[in-house]
Scaffold this motif. Structure first.
Motif, PDB file in Angstrom:
ATOM      1  N   GLN A  55      29.875  47.659  42.572  1.00 47.96           N
ATOM      2  CA  GLN A  55      30.139  47.480  41.149  1.00 47.96           C
ATOM      3  C   GLN A  55      31.535  47.958  40.772  1.00 47.96           C
ATOM      4  OE1 GLN A  55      27.880  45.882  38.884  1.00 47.96           O
ATOM      5  NE2 GLN A  55      29.899  45.761  37.917  1.00 47.96           N
ATOM      6  N   GLU A  56      32.011  49.040  41.395  1.00 45.48           N
ATOM      7  CA  GLU A  56      33.365  49.522  41.108  1.00 45.48           C
ATOM      8  C   GLU A  56      34.415  48.509  41.545  1.00 45.48           C
ATOM      9  OE1 GLU A  56      32.913  54.390  41.342  1.00 45.48           O
ATOM     10  OE2 GLU A  56      33.047  53.234  43.207  1.00 45.48           O
ATOM     11  N   ILE A  57      34.187  47.887  42.686  1.00 45.94           N
ATOM     12  CA  ILE A  57      35.127  46.862  43.140  1.00 45.94           C
ATOM     13  C   ILE A  57      35.123  45.671  42.193  1.00 45.94           C
ATOM     14  CG2 ILE A  57      35.605  45.184  44.971  1.00 45.94           C
ATOM     15  CD1 ILE A  57      34.544  47.257  46.972  1.00 45.94           C
ATOM     16  N   VAL A  58      33.941  45.236  41.799  1.00 46.06           N
ATOM     17  CA  VAL A  58      33.828  44.093  40.891  1.00 46.06           C
ATOM     18  C   VAL A  58      34.495  44.403  39.559  1.00 46.06           C
ATOM     19  CG1 VAL A  58      32.221  42.656  39.579  1.00 46.06           C
ATOM     20  CG2 VAL A  58      31.754  43.177  41.976  1.00 46.06           C
ATOM     21  N   ASP A  59      34.276  45.586  39.039  1.00 46.88           N
ATOM     22  CA  ASP A  59      34.887  45.971  37.758  1.00 46.88           C
ATOM     23  C   ASP A  59      36.407  45.934  37.855  1.00 46.88           C
ATOM     24  OD1 ASP A  59      32.394  46.325  36.647  1.00 46.88           O
ATOM     25  OD2 ASP A  59      32.396  48.517  36.837  1.00 46.88           O
ATOM     26  N   TRP A  60      36.938  46.423  38.962  1.00 49.41           N
ATOM     27  CA  TRP A  60      38.395  46.421  39.125  1.00 49.41           C
ATOM     28  C   TRP A  60      38.916  44.989  39.225  1.00 49.41           C
ATOM     29  CZ3 TRP A  60      41.638  44.829  43.217  1.00 49.41           C
ATOM     30  CH2 TRP A  60      42.995  45.115  42.988  1.00 49.41           C
ATOM     31  N   VAL A  61      38.231  44.156  40.010  1.00 53.19           N
ATOM     32  CA  VAL A  61      38.663  42.766  40.152  1.00 53.19           C
ATOM     33  C   VAL A  61      38.677  42.073  38.791  1.00 53.19           C
ATOM     34  CG1 VAL A  61      38.054  40.514  41.089  1.00 53.19           C
ATOM     35  CG2 VAL A  61      37.897  42.539  42.539  1.00 53.19           C
ATOM     36  N   ILE A  62      37.628  42.234  38.031  1.00 57.52           N
ATOM     37  CA  ILE A  62      37.560  41.600  36.709  1.00 57.52           C
ATOM     38  C   ILE A  62      38.692  42.090  35.811  1.00 57.52           C
ATOM     39  CG2 ILE A  62      36.188  41.450  34.585  1.00 57.52           C
ATOM     40  CD1 ILE A  62      33.681  41.449  36.367  1.00 57.52           C
ATOM     41  N   SER A  63      39.033  43.369  35.925  1.00 55.58           N
ATOM     42  CA  SER A  63      40.091  43.939  35.080  1.00 55.58           C
ATOM     43  C   SER A  63      41.459  43.336  35.357  1.00 55.58           C
ATOM     44  CB  SER A  63      40.160  45.458  35.270  1.00 55.58           C
ATOM     45  OG  SER A  63      40.777  45.805  36.502  1.00 55.58           O
ATOM     46  N   THR A  64      41.649  42.769  36.565  1.00 51.21           N
ATOM     47  CA  THR A  64      42.952  42.185  36.900  1.00 51.21           C
ATOM     48  C   THR A  64      43.176  40.833  36.232  1.00 51.21           C
ATOM     49  OG1 THR A  64      42.184  40.950  38.861  1.00 51.21           O
ATOM     50  CG2 THR A  64      42.805  43.276  39.182  1.00 51.21           C
ATOM     51  N   GLY A  65      42.087  40.153  35.865  1.00 53.77           N
ATOM     52  CA  GLY A  65      42.221  38.820  35.286  1.00 53.77           C
ATOM     53  C   GLY A  65      42.512  37.739  36.315  1.00 53.77           C
ATOM     54  N   THR A  86      29.505  40.378  47.557  1.00 54.62           N
ATOM     55  CA  THR A  86      29.777  38.953  47.360  1.00 54.62           C
ATOM     56  C   THR A  86      28.875  38.360  46.288  1.00 54.62           C
ATOM     57  OG1 THR A  86      28.344  38.400  49.241  1.00 54.62           O
ATOM     58  CG2 THR A  86      30.708  38.607  49.678  1.00 54.62           C
ATOM     59  N   ASP A  87      27.610  38.767  46.253  1.00 53.98           N
ATOM     60  CA  ASP A  87      26.704  38.278  45.206  1.00 53.98           C
ATOM     61  C   ASP A  87      27.234  38.627  43.822  1.00 53.98           C
ATOM     62  OD1 ASP A  87      24.991  37.224  47.072  1.00 53.98           O
ATOM     63  OD2 ASP A  87      23.295  38.516  46.597  1.00 53.98           O
ATOM     64  N   LEU A  88      27.645  39.877  43.651  1.00 51.54           N
ATOM     65  CA  LEU A  88      28.137  40.321  42.347  1.00 51.54           C
ATOM     66  C   LEU A  88      29.410  39.582  41.951  1.00 51.54           C
ATOM     67  CD1 LEU A  88      27.609  44.209  42.405  1.00 51.54           C
ATOM     68  CD2 LEU A  88      26.581  42.578  40.802  1.00 51.54           C
ATOM     69  N   LEU A  89      30.325  39.420  42.886  1.00 49.49           N
ATOM     70  CA  LEU A  89      31.576  38.718  42.589  1.00 49.49           C
ATOM     71  C   LEU A  89      31.305  37.268  42.193  1.00 49.49           C
ATOM     72  CD1 LEU A  89      33.753  40.090  45.541  1.00 49.49           C
ATOM     73  CD2 LEU A  89      34.152  40.549  43.114  1.00 49.49           C
ATOM     74  N   LEU A  90      30.460  36.603  42.955  1.00 47.46           N
ATOM     75  CA  LEU A  90      30.170  35.200  42.674  1.00 47.46           C
ATOM     76  C   LEU A  90      29.374  35.020  41.386  1.00 47.46           C
ATOM     77  CD1 LEU A  90      29.436  34.186  46.349  1.00 47.46           C
ATOM     78  CD2 LEU A  90      31.252  33.230  44.927  1.00 47.46           C
ATOM     79  N   GLN A  91      28.520  35.973  41.054  1.00 47.02           N
ATOM     80  CA  GLN A  91      27.777  35.916  39.800  1.00 47.02           C
ATOM     81  C   GLN A  91      28.697  36.062  38.595  1.00 47.02           C
ATOM     82  OE1 GLN A  91      24.763  38.936  40.285  1.00 47.02           O
ATOM     83  NE2 GLN A  91      23.693  37.762  41.855  1.00 47.02           N
ATOM     84  N   ASN A  92      29.896  36.579  38.827  1.00 47.50           N
ATOM     85  CA  ASN A  92      30.893  36.700  37.760  1.00 47.50           C
ATOM     86  C   ASN A  92      31.894  35.546  37.789  1.00 47.50           C
ATOM     87  OD1 ASN A  92      30.843  39.399  36.072  1.00 47.50           O
ATOM     88  ND2 ASN A  92      30.084  39.897  38.131  1.00 47.50           N
ATOM     89  N   ASN A  93      31.493  34.443  38.439  1.00 45.05           N
ATOM     90  CA  ASN A  93      32.290  33.210  38.463  1.00 45.05           C
ATOM     91  C   ASN A  93      33.672  33.393  39.082  1.00 45.05           C
ATOM     92  OD1 ASN A  93      30.266  31.616  37.132  1.00 45.05           O
ATOM     93  ND2 ASN A  93      30.844  32.644  35.221  1.00 45.05           N
ATOM     94  N   LEU A  94      33.739  34.259  40.092  1.00 42.57           N
ATOM     95  CA  LEU A  94      34.971  34.445  40.833  1.00 42.57           C
ATOM     96  C   LEU A  94      34.930  33.613  42.111  1.00 42.57           C
ATOM     97  CD1 LEU A  94      35.105  38.290  40.313  1.00 42.57           C
ATOM     98  CD2 LEU A  94      36.681  36.638  39.286  1.00 42.57           C
ATOM     99  N   CYS A  95      36.092  33.236  42.628  1.00 44.72           N
ATOM    100  CA  CYS A  95      36.191  32.493  43.883  1.00 44.72           C
ATOM    101  C   CYS A  95      36.359  33.501  45.016  1.00 44.72           C
ATOM    102  CB  CYS A  95      37.385  31.542  43.863  1.00 44.72           C
ATOM    103  SG  CYS A  95      37.276  30.281  42.589  1.00 44.72           S
ATOM    104  N   VAL A  96      35.390  33.561  45.892  1.00 48.56           N
ATOM    105  CA  VAL A  96      35.369  34.607  46.913  1.00 48.56           C
ATOM    106  C   VAL A  96      35.592  34.008  48.303  1.00 48.56           C
ATOM    107  CG1 VAL A  96      34.033  36.469  47.959  1.00 48.56           C
ATOM    108  CG2 VAL A  96      33.777  35.955  45.514  1.00 48.56           C
ATOM    109  N   GLU A  97      36.612  34.502  48.971  1.00 48.95           N
ATOM    110  CA  GLU A  97      36.941  34.081  50.334  1.00 48.95           C
ATOM    111  C   GLU A  97      36.829  35.291  51.257  1.00 48.95           C
ATOM    112  OE1 GLU A  97      40.809  32.517  52.941  1.00 48.95           O
ATOM    113  OE2 GLU A  97      40.977  32.890  50.786  1.00 48.95           O
TER     114      GLU A  97
END
Length: 219
Positions: A55-65, A86-97
């Protein structure tokens, strides 16, 4: 918790989204030791890393825009709970590689409802690591995934063509050739592609190594 050696914003230097802005999460540790590895520092046992929850990683990623997220290493698939991230990132409509070295099974992540995109290496003879390749991984690849052959010699190119043909990779996913930096002239790769009529293979140079010094971190 995930051992993060560094996190930063840059551009994708390779893969299908090369040239696009991306957030990078680099995990500590790798199970291989390629001759040309440019991130050996991240693979050492004494490398410092900060422990982050998913969750901390996802929060930081989202904060970058930034929408593109690249999980790299080291070797990301060594993280046993990677699916949580990966589930959390993708659930936030991010493109994950996920950039992975080809030695660890893709099966679990490839079959999840929330499926990331894989950029998977196949290690050629110059790397010294070909014997560790998990060829079953080819069966888990999809059209948006990539197999990357990093070539350091003509022997590597010949072996790459053999693997491409044996597993019909160009019909399954994207296929890229990339030179080992300073070991083989990209012109040789182009000439090989032309002479062998590799119509669906792409040459890709690591953009970040031409924009910044090749050894520079955080780019």
């Amino acid at each position: 918790m995930f051992p993060v050696a560094e996190k930063f914003i840059s551009i994708n230097g390779e893969g299908t989204r090369a040239g696009e802005t991306a957030v990078f999460i680099r995990f500590k540790g790798c199970n291989l030791n390629c001759s040309y590895c440019d991130t050996k520092w991240a693979n050492c046992k004494d490398t410092s890393a900060v422990q982050f929850s998913a969750q901390e990683i996802v929060d930081w990623v989202i904060s970058t825009g930034i929408r593109n997220v690249t999980l790299t290493g080291g070797e990301p698939l060594l993280q046993k709970e990677l699916f949580q991230l990966t589930d959390l990132l993708l659930q936030n409509n991010l493109c994950v590689e996920i950039e992975t070295n080809g030695s660890i099974s893709l099966k679990e992540l490839a079959e999840r409802k929330y499926r990331p995109v894989f950029t998977m290496d196949y290690k050629l003879p110059f790397s010294g690591m070909e014997k560790f390749m998990d060829k079953e991984n080819f069966s888990f690849l999809a059209k948006n995934d990539t197999v990357k052959f990093v070539a350091g010699s003509m022997e590597d190119l010949i072996r790459a063509e053999e693997i491409i043909n044996t597993y019909s990779l160009c019909e399954r996913c994207h296929v890229y050739f990339s030179p080992v930096f300073s070991e083989i002239d990209p012109k040789e790769i182009v000439e090989f592609m032309i002479s062998h009529k590799l119509n669906d293979v792409r040459l890709q140079l690591q953009l970040h190594k031409y924009i910044w010094p090749p050894e520079m971190r955080g780019v």
